[in-house]
Design a protein around this motif. Structure first.
Motif, PDB file in Angstrom:
ATOM      1  N   ALA A  93      39.153  37.113  45.451  1.00 25.63           N
ATOM      2  CA  ALA A  93      38.231  36.069  45.891  1.00 25.63           C
ATOM      3  C   ALA A  93      36.809  36.569  45.684  1.00 25.63           C
ATOM      4  N   GLU A  94      35.932  35.648  45.314  1.00 19.21           N
ATOM      5  CA  GLU A  94      34.523  35.984  45.211  1.00 19.21           C
ATOM      6  C   GLU A  94      33.915  35.840  46.610  1.00 19.21           C
ATOM      7  N   ILE A  95      33.302  36.901  47.089  1.00 21.69           N
ATOM      8  CA  ILE A  95      32.696  36.915  48.417  1.00 21.69           C
ATOM      9  C   ILE A  95      31.183  36.912  48.228  1.00 21.69           C
ATOM     10  N   TYR A  96      30.534  36.018  48.926  1.00 16.83           N
ATOM     11  CA  TYR A  96      29.086  35.890  48.876  1.00 16.83           C
ATOM     12  C   TYR A  96      28.538  36.261  50.246  1.00 16.83           C
ATOM     13  N   SER A  97      27.697  37.276  50.307  1.00 18.20           N
ATOM     14  CA  SER A  97      27.100  37.702  51.567  1.00 18.20           C
ATOM     15  C   SER A  97      25.847  36.892  51.840  1.00 18.20           C
ATOM     16  N   VAL A  98      25.804  36.253  52.987  1.00 18.53           N
ATOM     17  CA  VAL A  98      24.686  35.394  53.373  1.00 18.53           C
ATOM     18  C   VAL A  98      23.812  36.127  54.387  1.00 18.53           C
ATOM     19  N   ASP A  99      22.538  36.224  54.061  1.00 19.77           N
ATOM     20  CA  ASP A  99      21.561  36.796  54.996  1.00 19.77           C
ATOM     21  C   ASP A  99      20.999  35.689  55.864  1.00 19.77           C
ATOM     22  N   VAL A 100      21.001  35.901  57.160  1.00 22.93           N
ATOM     23  CA  VAL A 100      20.347  34.959  58.075  1.00 22.93           C
ATOM     24  C   VAL A 100      19.568  35.766  59.113  1.00 22.93           C
ATOM     25  N   PRO A 101      18.396  35.276  59.478  1.00 25.52           N
ATOM     26  CA  PRO A 101      17.626  35.978  60.497  1.00 25.52           C
ATOM     27  C   PRO A 101      18.280  35.848  61.868  1.00 25.52           C
ATOM     28  N   ASN A 102      18.006  36.796  62.729  1.00 19.31           N
ATOM     29  CA  ASN A 102      18.542  36.750  64.087  1.00 19.31           C
ATOM     30  C   ASN A 102      17.689  35.793  64.909  1.00 19.31           C
ATOM     31  N   ILE A 103      18.133  34.528  64.976  1.00 19.08           N
ATOM     32  CA  ILE A 103      17.383  33.483  65.682  1.00 19.08           C
ATOM     33  C   ILE A 103      18.221  32.883  66.807  1.00 19.08           C
ATOM     34  N   GLY A 104      19.057  33.710  67.401  1.00 17.34           N
ATOM     35  CA  GLY A 104      19.875  33.261  68.520  1.00 17.34           C
ATOM     36  C   GLY A 104      20.998  32.333  68.072  1.00 17.34           C
ATOM     37  N   PRO A 105      21.383  31.367  68.917  1.00 19.67           N
ATOM     38  CA  PRO A 105      22.490  30.473  68.582  1.00 19.67           C
ATOM     39  C   PRO A 105      22.276  29.683  67.290  1.00 19.67           C
ATOM     40  N   ALA A 106      21.014  29.455  66.919  1.00 18.71           N
ATOM     41  CA  ALA A 106      20.731  28.714  65.689  1.00 18.71           C
ATOM     42  C   ALA A 106      21.105  29.515  64.440  1.00 18.71           C
ATOM     43  N   TRP A 151      24.872  27.545  48.822  1.00 17.93           N
ATOM     44  CA  TRP A 151      25.314  28.473  47.787  1.00 17.93           C
ATOM     45  C   TRP A 151      26.609  27.976  47.137  1.00 17.93           C
ATOM     46  N   ALA A 152      27.552  27.526  47.953  1.00 19.48           N
ATOM     47  CA  ALA A 152      28.845  27.075  47.425  1.00 19.48           C
ATOM     48  C   ALA A 152      28.676  25.885  46.483  1.00 19.48           C
ATOM     49  N   ILE A 153      27.832  24.950  46.854  1.00 18.87           N
ATOM     50  CA  ILE A 153      27.591  23.784  45.992  1.00 18.87           C
ATOM     51  C   ILE A 153      26.940  24.222  44.686  1.00 18.87           C
ATOM     52  N   ASN A 154      25.913  25.061  44.770  1.00 18.90           N
ATOM     53  CA  ASN A 154      25.241  25.547  43.551  1.00 18.90           C
ATOM     54  C   ASN A 154      26.174  26.371  42.690  1.00 18.90           C
ATOM     55  N   ASN A 155      27.020  27.174  43.321  1.00 19.84           N
ATOM     56  CA  ASN A 155      27.977  27.983  42.574  1.00 19.84           C
ATOM     57  C   ASN A 155      29.002  27.098  41.863  1.00 19.84           C
ATOM     58  N   ALA A 156      29.479  26.058  42.540  1.00 24.18           N
ATOM     59  CA  ALA A 156      30.433  25.134  41.920  1.00 24.18           C
ATOM     60  C   ALA A 156      29.813  24.474  40.691  1.00 24.18           C
ATOM     61  N   LYS A 157      28.531  24.103  40.786  1.00 23.93           N
ATOM     62  CA  LYS A 157      27.831  23.523  39.631  1.00 23.93           C
ATOM     63  C   LYS A 157      27.729  24.549  38.510  1.00 23.93           C
ATOM     64  N   LYS A 158      27.316  25.771  38.867  1.00 31.22           N
ATOM     65  CA  LYS A 158      27.082  26.827  37.880  1.00 31.22           C
ATOM     66  C   LYS A 158      28.347  27.166  37.081  1.00 31.22           C
ATOM     67  N   ILE A 159      29.473  27.254  37.775  1.00 28.36           N
ATOM     68  CA  ILE A 159      30.705  27.652  37.096  1.00 28.36           C
ATOM     69  C   ILE A 159      31.490  26.464  36.553  1.00 28.36           C
ATOM     70  N   GLY A 160      31.001  25.251  36.821  1.00 27.22           N
ATOM     71  CA  GLY A 160      31.700  24.060  36.340  1.00 27.22           C
ATOM     72  C   GLY A 160      33.045  23.857  37.003  1.00 27.22           C
ATOM     73  N   ALA A 161      33.103  24.094  38.316  1.00 24.34           N
ATOM     74  CA  ALA A 161      34.364  23.969  39.054  1.00 24.34           C
ATOM     75  C   ALA A 161      34.930  22.562  38.913  1.00 24.34           C
ATOM     76  N   GLN A 162      36.232  22.489  38.701  1.00 25.67           N
ATOM     77  CA  GLN A 162      36.932  21.212  38.589  1.00 25.67           C
ATOM     78  C   GLN A 162      37.529  20.857  39.945  1.00 25.67           C
ATOM     79  N   SER A 163      37.173  19.713  40.492  1.00 22.95           N
ATOM     80  CA  SER A 163      37.688  19.230  41.779  1.00 22.95           C
ATOM     81  C   SER A 163      37.570  20.282  42.884  1.00 22.95           C
ATOM     82  N   PRO A 164      36.374  20.820  43.118  1.00 16.97           N
ATOM     83  CA  PRO A 164      36.241  21.864  44.146  1.00 16.97           C
ATOM     84  C   PRO A 164      36.477  21.327  45.548  1.00 16.97           C
ATOM     85  N   ILE A 165      37.034  22.180  46.379  1.00 14.59           N
ATOM     86  CA  ILE A 165      37.252  21.866  47.785  1.00 14.59           C
ATOM     87  C   ILE A 165      36.316  22.759  48.595  1.00 14.59           C
ATOM     88  N   PHE A 166      35.559  22.140  49.475  1.00 11.42           N
ATOM     89  CA  PHE A 166      34.645  22.857  50.362  1.00 11.42           C
ATOM     90  C   PHE A 166      35.251  22.781  51.756  1.00 11.42           C
TER      91      PHE A 166
END
Length: 158
Positions: free
Chosen positions: A28-41, A53-68
Motif C-alpha cells: 500500500a502507498e502510505i502518505y504521511s500528513v503533517d498537521v499542526p497541534n491545534i487541539g481537537p481541530a 491528497w487522495a483526490i489529487n493522487n487519484a487524478k495524478k495516477i489516473g485511478a479508475q473508479s477510485p473509492i474514497f
C-alpha cells in the motif's frame, strides 16, 4: 484490473517537515500528513488534508473508479465539496461513522454538537455507509432516513 491501496497516516513527530513522506508498506502507498497541534481541530485538519491528497493522487495516477473510504465522521460541513470532486473522477465515497462520537462525555458540549452536525453531512453525501456494528447501522438508517442511506454491515476486524 489491479487494486491499489493509498492510505493517509498522520505524522507523529513534533517537527513538521516541508514535504510529506510517501512510502510503500504491505503493498500500500502510505502518505504521511503533517498537521499542526491545534487541539481537537487537528483531526479535522488531518481529514481534509488527507482527502485533498487522495483526490489529487487519484487524478495524478489516473485511478479508475477510485473509492474514497473515510473512517470517522469529522468533516461533514466540508464533505459535499469533496464528494463533487470524487464523483467527477468517477469515484465513490464510503464512510464508516465509527460510533456515537457526539455522545461521548470526554468532549465539551460545543464539540459534541459539531460531531453530530458533521455526522449528518458525512452520511447525507455518502455513496455507502459501512457500519461495523449492527446497532450503528440501524441508527444510521433510522436517524437519516430522509437521505435514504445505502448501508452495509461489516463486522469489526474484517
Amino acid at each position: 484490473s489491479e487494486i491499489r491501496y493509498h492510505v493517509a497516516s498522520r505524522r507523529d513527530n513534533t517537527k513538521l517537515s516541508q514535504e510529506n513522506d510517501v512510502f510503500e508498506y504491505n503493498n500500500a502507498e502510505i502518505y504521511s500528513v503533517d498537521v499542526p497541534n491545534i487541539g481537537p481541530a487537528q483531526a479535522i485538519a488531518y481529514d481534509i488534508k488527507a482527502l485533498r491528497w487522495a483526490i489529487n493522487n487519484a487524478k495524478k495516477i489516473g485511478a479508475q473508479s477510485p473509492i474514497f473510504y473515510i473512517l470517522a465522521a469529522r468533516i461533514g460541513p466540508f464533505i459535499g465539496h469533496y464528494v463533487k470532486q470524487i464523483h467527477a473522477l468517477g469515484g465513490t465515497y464510503f464512510i464508516n461513522p465509527d460510533g456515537h462520537e457526539w455522545k461521548r462525555a470526554k468532549w465539551p458540549l460545543p464539540v459534541r454538537k459539531y460531531w453530530k452536525f458533521s455526522e449528518r453531512g458525512m452520511i447525507k453525501h455518502a455513496d455507502l455507509v459501512i457500519a461495523d456494528n449492527r446497532k450503528i447501522e440501524e441508527y444510521v438508517v433510522d436517524t437519516y432516513n430522509q437521505f435514504s442511506p445505502n448501508t452495509t454491515f461489516i463486522a469489526y476486524g474484517t
